[in-house]
Motif scaffolding. Sequence first.
Motif, PDB file in Angstrom:
ATOM      1  N   ARG A 141       0.840  -1.201   0.000  1.00  0.00           N
ATOM      2  CA  ARG A 141       0.000   0.000   0.000  1.00  0.00           C
ATOM      3  C   ARG A 141       0.873   1.247   0.000  1.00  0.00           C
ATOM      4  O   ARG A 141       0.532   2.246  -0.598  1.00  0.00           O
ATOM      5  N   ILE A 142       2.004   1.158   0.702  1.00  0.00           N
ATOM      6  CA  ILE A 142       2.949   2.271   0.732  1.00  0.00           C
ATOM      7  C   ILE A 142       4.320   1.715   0.368  1.00  0.00           C
ATOM      8  O   ILE A 142       4.871   0.880   1.077  1.00  0.00           O
ATOM      9  N   ARG A 143       4.851   2.159  -0.766  1.00  0.00           N
ATOM     10  CA  ARG A 143       6.181   1.718  -1.207  1.00  0.00           C
ATOM     11  C   ARG A 143       7.227   2.591  -0.532  1.00  0.00           C
ATOM     12  O   ARG A 143       7.342   3.769  -0.811  1.00  0.00           O
ATOM     13  N   ALA A 144       7.972   1.995   0.350  1.00  0.00           N
ATOM     14  CA  ALA A 144       9.010   2.728   1.065  1.00  0.00           C
ATOM     15  C   ALA A 144      10.377   2.078   0.873  1.00  0.00           C
ATOM     16  O   ALA A 144      11.390   2.647   1.253  1.00  0.00           O
ATOM     17  N   GLY A 145      10.421   0.881   0.265  1.00  0.00           N
ATOM     18  CA  GLY A 145      11.657   0.145   0.094  1.00  0.00           C
ATOM     19  C   GLY A 145      12.706   0.890  -0.705  1.00  0.00           C
ATOM     20  O   GLY A 145      13.902   0.731  -0.479  1.00  0.00           O
ATOM     21  N   ASP A 146      12.259   1.716  -1.645  1.00  0.00           N
ATOM     22  CA  ASP A 146      13.203   2.492  -2.449  1.00  0.00           C
ATOM     23  C   ASP A 146      13.872   3.595  -1.652  1.00  0.00           C
ATOM     24  O   ASP A 146      14.830   4.208  -2.121  1.00  0.00           O
ATOM     25  N   HIS A 147      13.368   3.847  -0.465  1.00  0.00           N
ATOM     26  CA  HIS A 147      13.882   4.932   0.363  1.00  0.00           C
ATOM     27  C   HIS A 147      14.494   4.424   1.667  1.00  0.00           C
ATOM     28  O   HIS A 147      14.626   5.176   2.622  1.00  0.00           O
ATOM     29  N   GLY A 148      14.829   3.140   1.698  1.00  0.00           N
ATOM     30  CA  GLY A 148      15.506   2.577   2.858  1.00  0.00           C
ATOM     31  C   GLY A 148      14.585   2.178   4.003  1.00  0.00           C
ATOM     32  O   GLY A 148      15.059   1.843   5.085  1.00  0.00           O
ATOM     33  N   ALA A 149      13.303   2.210   3.778  1.00  0.00           N
ATOM     34  CA  ALA A 149      12.349   1.826   4.820  1.00  0.00           C
ATOM     35  C   ALA A 149      11.584   0.584   4.347  1.00  0.00           C
ATOM     36  O   ALA A 149      11.685   0.182   3.192  1.00  0.00           O
ATOM     37  N   ALA A 150      10.843  -0.007   5.236  1.00  0.00           N
ATOM     38  CA  ALA A 150      10.066  -1.197   4.897  1.00  0.00           C
ATOM     39  C   ALA A 150       8.774  -0.806   4.195  1.00  0.00           C
ATOM     40  O   ALA A 150       8.119   0.171   4.573  1.00  0.00           O
ATOM     41  N   ASP A 151       8.426  -1.549   3.138  1.00  0.00           N
ATOM     42  CA  ASP A 151       7.131  -1.347   2.494  1.00  0.00           C
ATOM     43  C   ASP A 151       6.029  -1.655   3.502  1.00  0.00           C
ATOM     44  O   ASP A 151       6.205  -2.456   4.411  1.00  0.00           O
ATOM     45  N   LYS A 152       4.884  -1.022   3.313  1.00  0.00           N
ATOM     46  CA  LYS A 152       3.736  -1.237   4.198  1.00  0.00           C
ATOM     47  C   LYS A 152       2.644  -1.973   3.444  1.00  0.00           C
ATOM     48  O   LYS A 152       2.275  -1.596   2.337  1.00  0.00           O
ATOM     49  N   PHE A 153       2.158  -3.048   4.066  1.00  0.00           N
ATOM     50  CA  PHE A 153       1.140  -3.890   3.453  1.00  0.00           C
ATOM     51  C   PHE A 153      -0.132  -3.841   4.283  1.00  0.00           C
ATOM     52  O   PHE A 153      -0.084  -3.863   5.507  1.00  0.00           O
ATOM     53  N   ALA A 154      -1.265  -3.805   3.606  1.00  0.00           N
ATOM     54  CA  ALA A 154      -2.551  -3.856   4.302  1.00  0.00           C
ATOM     55  C   ALA A 154      -2.832  -5.297   4.698  1.00  0.00           C
ATOM     56  O   ALA A 154      -2.656  -6.209   3.879  1.00  0.00           O
ATOM     57  N   PRO A 155      -3.241  -5.526   5.937  1.00  0.00           N
ATOM     58  CA  PRO A 155      -3.532  -6.898   6.374  1.00  0.00           C
ATOM     59  C   PRO A 155      -4.526  -7.612   5.466  1.00  0.00           C
ATOM     60  O   PRO A 155      -4.366  -8.797   5.186  1.00  0.00           O
ATOM     61  N   GLU A 156      -5.523  -6.895   4.961  1.00  0.00           N
ATOM     62  CA  GLU A 156      -6.518  -7.543   4.103  1.00  0.00           C
ATOM     63  C   GLU A 156      -5.904  -7.978   2.766  1.00  0.00           C
ATOM     64  O   GLU A 156      -6.322  -8.979   2.178  1.00  0.00           O
ATOM     65  N   ASP A 157      -4.877  -7.250   2.277  1.00  0.00           N
ATOM     66  CA  ASP A 157      -4.196  -7.666   1.049  1.00  0.00           C
ATOM     67  C   ASP A 157      -3.386  -8.932   1.291  1.00  0.00           C
ATOM     68  O   ASP A 157      -3.346  -9.832   0.445  1.00  0.00           O
ATOM     69  N   LEU A 158      -2.731  -9.004   2.439  1.00  0.00           N
ATOM     70  CA  LEU A 158      -1.962 -10.201   2.780  1.00  0.00           C
ATOM     71  C   LEU A 158      -2.889 -11.391   2.990  1.00  0.00           C
ATOM     72  O   LEU A 158      -2.591 -12.511   2.554  1.00  0.00           O
ATOM     73  N   ASP A 159      -4.023 -11.147   3.650  1.00  0.00           N
ATOM     74  CA  ASP A 159      -5.004 -12.219   3.843  1.00  0.00           C
ATOM     75  C   ASP A 159      -5.544 -12.718   2.503  1.00  0.00           C
ATOM     76  O   ASP A 159      -5.721 -13.920   2.308  1.00  0.00           O
ATOM     77  N   ALA A 160      -5.786 -11.792   1.558  1.00  0.00           N
ATOM     78  CA  ALA A 160      -6.290 -12.180   0.236  1.00  0.00           C
ATOM     79  C   ALA A 160      -5.246 -13.000  -0.514  1.00  0.00           C
ATOM     80  O   ALA A 160      -5.588 -13.989  -1.175  1.00  0.00           O
ATOM     81  N   PHE A 161      -3.964 -12.607  -0.400  1.00  0.00           N
ATOM     82  CA  PHE A 161      -2.892 -13.369  -1.048  1.00  0.00           C
ATOM     83  C   PHE A 161      -2.830 -14.784  -0.470  1.00  0.00           C
ATOM     84  O   PHE A 161      -2.762 -15.768  -1.204  1.00  0.00           O
ATOM     85  N   LEU A 162      -2.865 -14.885   0.842  1.00  0.00           N
ATOM     86  CA  LEU A 162      -2.816 -16.188   1.484  1.00  0.00           C
ATOM     87  C   LEU A 162      -4.029 -17.040   1.087  1.00  0.00           C
ATOM     88  O   LEU A 162      -3.898 -18.231   0.801  1.00  0.00           O
ATOM     89  N   ALA A 163      -5.196 -16.419   1.017  1.00  0.00           N
ATOM     90  CA  ALA A 163      -6.403 -17.145   0.612  1.00  0.00           C
ATOM     91  C   ALA A 163      -6.258 -17.667  -0.817  1.00  0.00           C
ATOM     92  O   ALA A 163      -6.653 -18.798  -1.112  1.00  0.00           O
ATOM     93  N   ARG A 164      -5.674 -16.857  -1.707  1.00  0.00           N
ATOM     94  CA  ARG A 164      -5.442 -17.297  -3.086  1.00  0.00           C
ATOM     95  C   ARG A 164      -4.472 -18.475  -3.118  1.00  0.00           C
ATOM     96  O   ARG A 164      -4.651 -19.408  -3.889  1.00  0.00           O
TER      97      ARG A 164
END
Length: 91
Positions: free
Chosen positions: A22-45
């Motif tokens: 949801r928030i791309r921060a990896g290009d700036h030395g920080a961790a990307d931020k993921f929405a729990p519902e997106d991770l849950d949807a990926f796992l469900a898939r």
Amino acid sequence: MAKLGPPRAAGPAVPNGLIIPRIRAGDHGAADKFAPEDLDAFLARMLDSADPVDGATAGQVNIPDAAKLAFAMSEDLARLMLDGNLPENGA
């Protein structure tokens, strides 16, 4: 339901577009931020076509071990699984 523990679990899947932060921060030395519902949807898939088992039997391995045996990357196997292009039972 099982939960993913980002960013480590999601990290390799990001460049391949398997999980979109949801928030791309990896290009700036920080961790990307993921929405729990997106991770849950990926796992469900990932689990959508899986058959529940009590434990691995002879010849069954987890995704990281299968990747090592196939000289492939885990995210490539995940993509094959999600696209329905991975043969069952190693056939």
